[in-house]
Scaffold this active site. Structure first.
Site, PDB file in Angstrom:
ATOM      1  N   MET A  91       0.924  -1.322   0.012  1.00 15.96           N
ATOM      2  CA  MET A  91       0.024  -0.139   0.037  1.00 15.96           C
ATOM      3  C   MET A  91       0.912   1.393   0.261  1.00 15.96           C
ATOM      4  O   MET A  91       0.406   2.231   0.353  1.00 15.96           O
ATOM      5  CB  MET A  91      -0.862  -0.041   1.212  1.00 15.96           C
ATOM      6  CG  MET A  91      -1.821  -1.218   1.199  1.00 15.96           C
ATOM      7  SD  MET A  91      -3.490  -0.930   1.917  1.00 15.96           S
ATOM      8  CE  MET A  91      -2.747  -0.842   3.793  1.00 15.96           C
ATOM      9  N   GLY A  92       2.033   1.027  -0.325  1.00 12.95           N
ATOM     10  CA  GLY A  92       3.163   2.244  -0.569  1.00 12.95           C
ATOM     11  C   GLY A  92       3.644   2.384   0.904  1.00 12.95           C
ATOM     12  O   GLY A  92       3.646   1.751   1.611  1.00 12.95           O
ATOM     13  N   HIS A 109       9.314  -3.591   3.300  1.00 12.81           N
ATOM     14  CA  HIS A 109       8.827  -3.861   2.000  1.00 12.81           C
ATOM     15  C   HIS A 109      10.054  -4.017   1.081  1.00 12.81           C
ATOM     16  O   HIS A 109      10.158  -4.727   0.258  1.00 12.81           O
ATOM     17  CB  HIS A 109       8.130  -2.614   1.494  1.00 12.81           C
ATOM     18  CG  HIS A 109       6.829  -2.028   2.243  1.00 12.81           C
ATOM     19  ND1 HIS A 109       6.831  -1.309   3.101  1.00 12.81           N
ATOM     20  CD2 HIS A 109       5.632  -2.813   2.328  1.00 12.81           C
ATOM     21  CE1 HIS A 109       5.461  -1.090   3.563  1.00 12.81           C
ATOM     22  NE2 HIS A 109       4.786  -2.087   3.240  1.00 12.81           N
ATOM     23  N   LYS A 128       5.043  -9.882   9.392  1.00 17.54           N
ATOM     24  CA  LYS A 128       4.280  -9.153  10.444  1.00 17.54           C
ATOM     25  C   LYS A 128       2.844  -9.343  10.409  1.00 17.54           C
ATOM     26  O   LYS A 128       2.227  -9.562  11.481  1.00 17.54           O
ATOM     27  CB  LYS A 128       4.838  -7.922  10.337  1.00 17.54           C
ATOM     28  CG  LYS A 128       4.361  -6.909  11.409  1.00 17.54           C
ATOM     29  CD  LYS A 128       4.687  -5.332  11.586  1.00 17.54           C
ATOM     30  CE  LYS A 128       3.819  -4.537  10.440  1.00 17.54           C
ATOM     31  NZ  LYS A 128       2.334  -4.587  10.452  1.00 17.54           N
ATOM     32  N   VAL A 151      11.216  -7.512   9.547  1.00 15.26           N
ATOM     33  CA  VAL A 151      12.239  -6.622   9.681  1.00 15.26           C
ATOM     34  C   VAL A 151      11.945  -5.561  10.707  1.00 15.26           C
ATOM     35  O   VAL A 151      10.805  -5.060  11.044  1.00 15.26           O
ATOM     36  CB  VAL A 151      12.587  -5.635   8.509  1.00 15.26           C
ATOM     37  CG1 VAL A 151      13.672  -4.745   8.575  1.00 15.26           C
ATOM     38  CG2 VAL A 151      12.797  -6.742   7.334  1.00 15.26           C
ATOM     39  N   SER A 176       6.564  -0.622  10.393  1.00 14.92           N
ATOM     40  CA  SER A 176       5.237  -0.831   9.947  1.00 14.92           C
ATOM     41  C   SER A 176       5.225   0.823   9.391  1.00 14.92           C
ATOM     42  O   SER A 176       5.566   1.701  10.116  1.00 14.92           O
ATOM     43  CB  SER A 176       4.387  -1.021  10.943  1.00 14.92           C
ATOM     44  OG  SER A 176       2.788  -0.354  10.805  1.00 14.92           O
ATOM     45  N   SER A 177       4.224   0.931   8.328  1.00 15.86           N
ATOM     46  CA  SER A 177       4.131   2.339   7.969  1.00 15.86           C
ATOM     47  C   SER A 177       3.291   3.062   8.948  1.00 15.86           C
ATOM     48  O   SER A 177       3.252   4.452   9.020  1.00 15.86           O
ATOM     49  CB  SER A 177       3.187   2.139   6.618  1.00 15.86           C
ATOM     50  OG  SER A 177       3.824   1.252   5.701  1.00 15.86           O
ATOM     51  N   ARG A 178       2.701   2.496   9.956  1.00 15.22           N
ATOM     52  CA  ARG A 178       2.009   3.309  10.973  1.00 15.22           C
ATOM     53  C   ARG A 178       2.945   3.648  12.145  1.00 15.22           C
ATOM     54  O   ARG A 178       2.513   4.694  12.778  1.00 15.22           O
ATOM     55  CB  ARG A 178       0.844   2.389  11.414  1.00 15.22           C
ATOM     56  CG  ARG A 178      -0.329   2.047  10.453  1.00 15.22           C
ATOM     57  CD  ARG A 178      -1.638   1.397  11.090  1.00 15.22           C
ATOM     58  NE  ARG A 178      -2.696   1.521  10.126  1.00 15.22           N
ATOM     59  CZ  ARG A 178      -2.890   0.466   9.454  1.00 15.22           C
ATOM     60  NH1 ARG A 178      -2.440  -0.613   9.537  1.00 15.22           N
ATOM     61  NH2 ARG A 178      -4.074   0.563   8.635  1.00 15.22           N
TER      62      ARG A 178
HETATM   63  O1  PAF Z   1      -0.002  -5.686   3.568  1.00 18.30           O
HETATM   64  C1  PAF Z   1      -0.565  -4.410   2.973  1.00 18.30           C
HETATM   65  O2  PAF Z   1       0.252  -3.613   2.511  1.00 18.30           O
HETATM   66  C2  PAF Z   1      -2.035  -4.890   2.275  1.00 18.30           C
HETATM   67  O3  PAF Z   1      -2.801  -5.436   3.095  1.00 18.30           O
HETATM   68  C3  PAF Z   1      -1.900  -5.463   0.840  1.00 18.30           C
HETATM   69  C4  PAF Z   1      -1.421  -7.077   1.059  1.00 18.30           C
HETATM   70  C5  PAF Z   1      -1.127  -4.923  -0.162  1.00 18.30           C
HETATM   71  C6  PAF Z   1      -3.151  -5.762   0.355  1.00 18.30           C
HETATM   72  O4  PAF Z   1      -3.518  -4.397   0.185  1.00 18.30           O
END
Ligand code: PAF
Length: 288
Positions: free
Chosen positions: A30-31, A37, A152, A179, A188-190
């Site tokens: 999700m960027g 990632h 995760k 990681v 986590s992005s959050r």
């Molecule tokens: O883990 C994520 O970032 C999302 O849940 C995914 C797997 C890309 C689906 O939108």
């Protein structure tokens, strides 16, 4: 690196790669990419001839009270991260319009029944339906040989393995280790929402899981005991609001039929979800 915003054009690129006899890896995201990632992309790079990354903040997996509009978006950094990690194709998913991930009139949903019920399923109704649907669309469009997901989000990864099998997607779903930052917090992005104080509270989670790993390595093989230990360790940080702390059979995410990890073919996942202030964090360790 090729870039697409139209899902059908991205699918045609993937068709060309497969037609040329190249193996294809897909990393759905999700960027707001972080080192976790990038580890997925590098793993895909090491196992596949061509790597596609999708970036799509999927509205269908956010509940009405959740942070869709607030979800971080860092397109310039994401592009650079993908390029530097060896991606060949970047797909920027669009929520609507021509070439969008969900075509106009969309009405087909994917639900992975039992695996979506426990853990996060109890706290985020509809979340896994949104995840399963979008991943199903992406696997159908790219038809990758392998798709890569982070440990995760263990429940998500398991559920996607199941859907790939059930819906004959033909992709191998690879789970890549979590990681962590130097202080142990799972990336986590959050995490960027955490204040300095909240981050200190959050560290109780990796501490509790690491302690469980140490006990398991020292011979404690009973999931029930390890779960108790994790709960006790988390209770030492009362400012964290614990949603769950469970030791479950890693195969089906149900309570283990026997209280012995060694007797379970896929081992046990010790999974935690907690709120540090308003930020919801999940983490786990997989003992197998
Ligand atoms: O883990 C994520 O970032 C999302 O849940 C995914 C797997 C890309 C689906 O939108």
């Amino acid at each position: 690196m090729k870039e697409f915003t139209d899902l059908r054009e991205a699918a045609r690129w993937a068709d060309r790669m497969r037609a040329a006899g190249l193996s294809l890896g897909l990393v759905p995201t999700m960027g707001a990419l972080h080192a976790g990632h990038l580890a997925l992309i590098r793993r895909a790079r090491s196992e596949c001839d061509r790597v596609a990354v999708s970036l799509f903040v999927n509205p269908a997996q956010f509940g009405p009270q959740e942070d869709l509009s607030m979800y971080p978006r860092t397109p310039a950094e994401d592009r650079a991260g993908c390029r530097d990690s060896g991606a060949d194709c970047l797909f920027w998913g669009q929520p609507e319009g021509s070439g969008s991930v969900y075509p106009p009139g969309f009405q087909t949903w994917v639900e992975v029944d039992r695996l979506s019920k426990p853990l996060c399923g109890e706290f985020r109704p509809g979340h896994f339906r949104g995840v399963a649907t979008v991943v199903s669309i992406l696997l159908g469009a790219f038809k990758p040989h392998r798709a890569f997901f982070g440990q995760k989000d263990f429940q998500q990864a398991r559920l996607i393995q199941r859907l790939a099998l059930d819906l004959a997607k033909g992709a191998e779903v690879v789970i890549v280790p979590t990681v962590r930052d130097a202080d142990g917090l799972a990336l986590s992005s959050r995490n960027r929402y955490l204040s300095t104080e909240e981050r200190q509270w959050a560290l109780a989670i990796p501490r509790a899981l690491a302690e469980a790993e140490r006990r398991w390595e020292a011979g404690e093989d009973r999931p029930s005991e390890l779960e108790k230990g994790v709960r006790a360790a988390l209770a030492a940080e009362p400012r964290l609001v614990i949603q769950y702390a469970r030791a479950l059979d890693a195969e089906n995410l149900q309570p283990a039929a026997v209280d012995r990890i060694a007797a379970l073919p896929s081992g046990v996942v010790l999974a935690v979800a907690a709120l540090a202030g308003k930020t919801r964090l999940i983490d786990n360790t997989w003992l197998k």
